[in-house]
Each structure stands twice: as C-alpha cells, then as structure tokens.
Scaffold this active site. Structure first.
Site, PDB file in Angstrom:
ATOM      1  N   CYS A 180       1.122  -1.174  -0.055  1.00 11.73           N
ATOM      2  CA  CYS A 180       0.253   0.323   0.156  1.00 11.73           C
ATOM      3  C   CYS A 180       0.757   1.116  -0.171  1.00 11.73           C
ATOM      4  CB  CYS A 180      -1.197   0.080   1.101  1.00 11.73           C
ATOM      5  SG  CYS A 180      -2.013  -1.682   1.301  1.00 11.73           S
ATOM      6  N   ARG A 202       3.211   0.504  -5.554  1.00 15.69           N
ATOM      7  CA  ARG A 202       2.582  -0.270  -4.216  1.00 15.69           C
ATOM      8  C   ARG A 202       1.607  -0.590  -4.475  1.00 15.69           C
ATOM      9  NH1 ARG A 202       6.410   2.479  -0.894  1.00 15.69           N
ATOM     10  NH2 ARG A 202       5.509   1.423   1.100  1.00 15.69           N
ATOM     11  N   TRP A 242      -2.535  -2.656  -1.721  1.00 18.96           N
ATOM     12  CA  TRP A 242      -2.412  -4.069  -1.985  1.00 18.96           C
ATOM     13  C   TRP A 242      -3.124  -4.861  -1.013  1.00 18.96           C
ATOM     14  CZ3 TRP A 242       0.883  -7.896  -0.280  1.00 18.96           C
ATOM     15  CH2 TRP A 242       1.586  -8.647  -1.053  1.00 18.96           C
ATOM     16  N   ASN A 299      -0.411   1.720   5.962  1.00 20.26           N
ATOM     17  CA  ASN A 299      -0.053   1.050   5.329  1.00 20.26           C
ATOM     18  C   ASN A 299       0.368   0.080   5.820  1.00 20.26           C
ATOM     19  OD1 ASN A 299       2.171  -0.049   3.810  1.00 20.26           O
ATOM     20  ND2 ASN A 299       3.613   0.774   3.410  1.00 20.26           N
ATOM     21  N   GLY A 300       1.190  -1.297   5.481  1.00 21.52           N
ATOM     22  CA  GLY A 300       1.377  -2.071   6.931  1.00 21.52           C
ATOM     23  C   GLY A 300       0.387  -3.177   7.108  1.00 21.52           C
ATOM     24  N   GLU A 331      17.645 -14.777 -13.216  1.00 23.94           N
ATOM     25  CA  GLU A 331      16.760 -14.271 -13.035  1.00 23.94           C
ATOM     26  C   GLU A 331      16.050 -13.617 -14.394  1.00 23.94           C
ATOM     27  OE1 GLU A 331      15.915 -11.604 -10.948  1.00 23.94           O
ATOM     28  OE2 GLU A 331      15.568  -9.593 -12.558  1.00 23.94           O
ATOM     29  N   LYS A 373      11.526 -12.460 -14.455  1.00 25.58           N
ATOM     30  CA  LYS A 373      11.353 -11.350 -14.977  1.00 25.58           C
ATOM     31  C   LYS A 373       9.702 -11.793 -16.058  1.00 25.58           C
ATOM     32  CE  LYS A 373      12.851  -8.792 -13.767  1.00 25.58           C
ATOM     33  NZ  LYS A 373      13.457  -8.467 -12.525  1.00 25.58           N
ATOM     34  N   GLU A 420       6.687 -12.914 -13.850  1.00 27.34           N
ATOM     35  CA  GLU A 420       6.333 -11.463 -13.055  1.00 27.34           C
ATOM     36  C   GLU A 420       4.972 -10.681 -14.235  1.00 27.34           C
ATOM     37  OE1 GLU A 420      10.151  -9.768 -11.880  1.00 27.34           O
ATOM     38  OE2 GLU A 420       8.725  -8.824 -10.037  1.00 27.34           O
ATOM     39  N   HIS A 446      18.989 -34.039 -14.535  1.00 31.02           N
ATOM     40  CA  HIS A 446      18.910 -34.778 -13.460  1.00 31.02           C
ATOM     41  C   HIS A 446      17.397 -34.768 -12.839  1.00 31.02           C
ATOM     42  CE1 HIS A 446      23.077 -35.648 -12.122  1.00 31.02           C
ATOM     43  NE2 HIS A 446      22.798 -34.238 -12.540  1.00 31.02           N
ATOM     44  N   LYS A 496       5.873  -3.078  -5.804  1.00 30.11           N
ATOM     45  CA  LYS A 496       7.146  -2.742  -5.490  1.00 30.11           C
ATOM     46  C   LYS A 496       8.087  -3.223  -4.893  1.00 30.11           C
ATOM     47  CE  LYS A 496      10.531  -0.684  -8.103  1.00 30.11           C
ATOM     48  NZ  LYS A 496      11.549  -2.043  -8.897  1.00 30.11           N
TER      49      LYS A 496
END
Ligand code: AGP
Length: 593
Positions: free
Chosen positions: A2, A28, A74, A100-101, A465, A469, A472, A488, A588
C-alpha cells in the site's frame, strides 16, 4: 504494501494533488484507491480497481477541502472491494485513517471493539484503527494522544495518516516498521510513503524513525515528536531527483524506460567507486561474507558469490532474506552480512538486518536514499540508479551488480579489472540496439505456456533472473535452472512446446552449456540462444540467436547478458496485452513478511 499520502495546502483544493501523488505510489499496490478530506463532514471517494479506472468512474479530484489523505491498496486482509478500500472511518464518521502495513492482533482488537459497540464495515485489519482512536477521543483525549494510545495497542507494522473533524487543520502520521516521510514548502505540508510521491510538490524531505509522530498543522507547519511526545528537531534534506526522473520520458512504460536507462545507471554507480573504497577500508578484518536478499536482489547476491569466490579465497553464503532467521546461528564479528535491497524497505530483508546487526558487521547496498536499511546497517553503499517505478526490477539490478563488482575488485585488490568493468555500459548500449530482433522473437513465443532458462556458473543466476522477469510480467510459467542439472529431472518436461532460453557467454562453462543445448534440441525444444554470434551451435537453424559480442566473457557477462532477457519479457508482456509496470498480485516494495 500500500501507499499513503496526506497533505495540507494553502488555499487550493487538496484532492487533485492527492490524486497526483497517489498515482506515483501506484507501484505499491493497485487493488483499490481512495481519498478523504475533512469538510463539513468527511468527504470520501473510494473503490476497488486501478487509479485511472476508479478516477474515471468517481472523479476522485472533485472533492472539496484544502487538506486530506489518500491511499492505494495492495490487499492483505479482505479481497479488493469498495468496503475494504481505504480510507476507513470510525462509527460516527468523524475520524478517517489510511494505513500501510499489517495489524497482527486485529482480530482480538476487533472483537473487543465490537463488544464495546463499535460497528465495522470492512474485513480489513486497518478498520480497528479509526475505532481505537474514536474510543480514546471519546474518553476525552485529544487526537494526538488518542493516535498514540491506539498505536500502542497495535501489534504489527504500520504507517498511518489520520485526521479528525474534531481537530480541524491537522493531519497526524505515525510509523512502525513501514516507511513514512514528510515534506514541506513554505505553507504546504505533506506526508507520504516515499519521496517520489511528493517530489513534484516539494524536494524538502524529512525522514522519520519508528515511533515518531509527524503532525501536519495548518498553523504550525510540520512538527515531529518522539515516542514520549517531545518535539524533535529534524534535518530537512534537499533531494536532487527531478520529478521527470520519476516519469516515463516518452516510453510506453516505466519498465522500458528503465531498461534503456541501464547503461547510465551502471555508469553512475561505477562513479561511486570512491564511496566503495572507503567502505572497504572500514571492513578490513572480514573472514566470511553472507549475502541476504529477496527476488532480483537475491539473484544479484548469487552473482556476488560466483564473483567473490573467483577473486578471493573467502567463503561466501547467499541466503534468502525470508529464510535468514532460520539459519543465522554461525554469524560472528568476522562475518560481513551484505544486505542487497533496492527499496531498502523490504520487510524480510530488514528483519534479517536486525538479526545480523546483533552478531556481525552489516553492509546494505540500497538504491533509495534515506530508506530504513540505510539507517540501520553499519555501512551503506548506494546504487545510483535513480527512482525505479516499474514493479520488475531492471536498472536497480544492474546497478547492484556494478556495486558488487566494485566491492569484489577492491576487496580482492584486483584493480586491473576496473578497465574491463568500465567497458560494460557501452556493451549494454550495443545490446539495446538489438531490440527489434528481440521483439520478433517475443511475438514468436508469446503464446507458449512454459519456458526454461538455463546457464552455468555466472550465467546460472542470470538464467534465474531471466525466468523471474518472465514470470512476473507475462504470467508464463518459467524456471531458471543450472544447465547441468536438467538431466537430473526437468529434462522429462522438455519437448517442442517448451522453449529453452540458453545463456551461453564465452568462457569456462561455454562448451558444457552448449552440450546441454544439444540435449534439449534432441528432445524437440526450440532454443533461444543468448551468446556469441560466432557460435556454430547457436547459429543453427532451429535456434533463435540473440548474438552478442565475443569480448563479453563469462565473468563480466552478468550485467550485459540480462538486458536481452529483460527486453524479451517486456515485449512478450506487451504482446500479451499485459501492463508490465503493474503485474497482478505484485507490488514494488514488499513491506510485509
Ligand atoms: C523484482 O523484479 C521483484 N519485483 C522483486 O523480486 C524484488 O527484487 C524483491 O521484492 C526485493 O526487493 P528489494 O530489492 O527492494 O529488497
């Protein structure tokens, strides 16, 4: 996650300004948005959805009043609905709160407040806060004291902005384990979750510490008080980021702009060499390094392991921050814990930092100036990437790598490698010119369901990475695998419907990775090769080759080789009609554990 904003303006309407600020916090969270201002009563507009959509529906800027608070959400407790959107009010609609939290003990508090007769409208943890403040104001305390008492009842993390119709001209902010900053002009006062949110309004910024309360007061300006309620004199920092640095600059998305800004980000970070040399002098007696980070920053840490172990005879561990508390027993004063975090606010990383601070020396590599990690670590190195808005980390990743390379070069006293490092931005510029070819490859593969990314040594974290990407921002299932590990198990998944991206720079691992490429081709896989344009295997007809210069050898490949993988994901995302800047379910900055 948030994002929150609050402001008191001189004689203009606050809502359009709050809307503008909250849009800059949309990275956010974008499950819902809301604005409240105190007028004759609390004027409130909020709903679920992205800011532009809600704004189109409700005209969020059209609310009277010269002060107010705003929020982007969020979701953590309660699905995205209008009722669960912030701001939340008390029973009598005289107090309004954005948060926020996460309030961990909200269930007990809610039960207690319901027993006292309070009426709840949402499923959120946040809604207990206006009701707690209401309880204390009803007992006769003023707003400041009531906010203090209410937050003493809370367990968990919070950054709040609160106003009450009973104390006009005042907004109160308070924080614990969630970011909050304040800003001011001559007669306009702000608070927000981060600096870019209010940068267009002011570049005079005050950083706040846990437990501190900031009071925006129409008459007295910005006042900060400590936990006991004593006024504290805070330094006002002048921030030199321009608002344009945080805007799109002609690109379709922040992510694309940020990918193209990478050569500059690396150059700017390499210019911070003196800062790094100074830190190296201070951390001489180190016998072991432990990197701790999440997500993309974790991948940067893995590159750090390969690099340090190539240059120095020193053991290196890399631990995911969310796992660190379960494995931190062997730390001591000869261990340097390096925490890598672009935001400096990631909850898992901060928790690890606090554990590490008790037992060892800590160094934080951070992009956001004044963020919590920079205030709590023993040593700090800044990456100079500028603000990164796209949820997917790009330019902050390559800047983290540039820092790690400098650190490893100075710690190992192998300064002769600096010349090689300084060529990297130019190599990245050449790769960015291959964008048209990468767009065609993106269109060819946009509809597949699964991808593998493979590499060995330095290229293994690059493969991880690249896969992160893709996951996401395209929602395609992707796995980053050590090329030698495929046989394997995962080789069973490979067929002509599962393309394999092979990261194959010239160097020690080159020939063996090419053998793995042959293995997957023999099972029908289409290969996208990222490697030397002179490589015969990669130039074969069934491989889509993103051909790079021969001179980019394995040890220095991590920074330039990630660029084509970022572009591939970006263009697949766009081709699928997804907004790469705001992938679903992600934010983010992850300020919850
Ligand atoms: C990267 O694209 C992600 N958005 C995510 O994995 C990120 O790297 C992670 O959350 C860590 O963030 P930090 O660097 O701000 O600590």
């Amino acid at each position: 996650m948030c994002g929150i904003v609050g402001c008191i303006l001189n004689d203009k309407k606050a809502a359009p300004v709050l809307l503008e600020c909250v849009k800059r916090l949309e990275y956010r969270g974008y499950d819902s948005v809301g604005i409240a201002t105190p007028y004759n009563e609390i004027e409130l507009k909020k709903d679920k959805g992205k800011i532009d959509d809600v704004d189109q529906k409700l005209n969020l800027g059209d609310i009277p009043g010269n002060m107010g608070i705003a929020h982007v959400r969020w979701a953590t407790h309660g699905i995205p609905t209008r009722e669960n959107s912030h701001p939340h009010n008390d029973c009598k609609n005289r107090i309004s709160v954005v948060h926020n939290g996460i309030i961990e003990n909200y269930k007990e508090l809610k039960d207690e407040l319901i027993r006292e007769g309070h009426l709840f409208k949402s499923e959120t943890d946040t809604e207990v806060i206006p009701h707690l403040i209401e309880r204390y104001m009803d007992e006769g305390h003023d707003l400041e004291e009531s906010v203090r008492k209410a937050t003493n009842d809370l367990q968990g993390s919070f950054a709040l902005a609160v106003f009450s119709l009973d104390e006009p001209g005042k907004i109160i902010g308070i924080l614990k384990d969630s970011p909050l900053i304040a800003g001011k002009n001559e007669s306009e006062y702000f608070l927000a979750s981060d600096v870019p949110a209010i940068l267009k309004q002011t570049n005079n910024i005050i950083y706040l510490k846990d437990g501190e309360m900031v009071i925006l007061d129409e008459k007295e300006g910005v006042v900060v008080k400590d936990v006991e309620g004593n006024v504290v004199e805070k330094e006002v920092h002048i921030i030199d980021w321009t608002p344009e640095m945080a805007e799109k600059g002609g690109y379709d998305h922040f992510m694309l702009k940020e990918i193209h800004e990478q050569p500059k980000a690396v150059r700017d970070t390499l210019m911070g060499a003196e800062e790094i040399k100074k830190v190296v002098k201070e951390i001489k007696s180190i016998k072991r390094i432990c990197f701790v980070a999440c997500g993309t920053s974790y991948h940067a840490s893995l590159i750090g392991k390969y690099l340090f172990e190539s240059l120095m005879d020193i053991p290196i561990d890399v631990v995911l921050a969310s796992e660190f508390e379960y494995s931190a027993n062997t730390l001591n004063q000869e261990t340097l814990v390096i925490l890598i975090t672009q935001s400096g606010e990631t909850a898992d990383t901060l928790k690890s930092l606090r554990i590490a601070n008790k037992k060892s020396k800590t160094l934080a590599i951070v992009n956001v100036l004044g963020s919590r990690a920079t205030r709590e670590a023993d040593h700090v190195i800044y990456t100079h990437a500028g603000p990164e808005i796209g949820v997917a980390a790009t330019k902050t990743y390559v800047s983290q790598l540039a820092c790690i390379y400098l650190l490893a070069i100075y710690m190992s006293k192998k300064e002769e490698l600096l010349e090689r490092l300084n060529q990297i931005p130019e190599e990245m510029e050449k790769i960015l010119k291959k964008e048209d070819q990468i767009i065609s490859i993106a269109h060819k593969y946009k509809d597949v369901q699964d991808f593998f990314f493979i590499g060995r040594g330095f290229s293994y974290p690059t493969a991880m990475e690249g896969a992160l990407k893709l996951k996401e921002i395209t929602y395609i299932h992707a796995e980053g695998y050590a090329a030698g590990e495929l046989k394997h198990g995962p080789l069973a998944l490979i067929d002509d419907e599962v393309p394999v991206v092979a990261v194959v720079p010239p160097g020690k691992s080159h020939d063996k990775t090419l053998s793995n490429v042959e293995e997957v081709r023999a099972r029908g896989a289409h290969v996208i090769g990222v490697g030397s344009k002179k490589d015969d295997v990669l130039r074969s007809e069934t491989v889509d080759l993103i051909g790079l210069d021969d001179e980019i050898d394995e040890m220095f490949s991590a920074i330039p080789y990630i660029v084509p993988l970022q572009l591939l994901s970006y263009h697949i995302s766009v081709a699928k009609g997804i907004d790469p800047d705001k992938p679903k379910n992600l934010a983010k900055c992850v300020t919850v554990e």
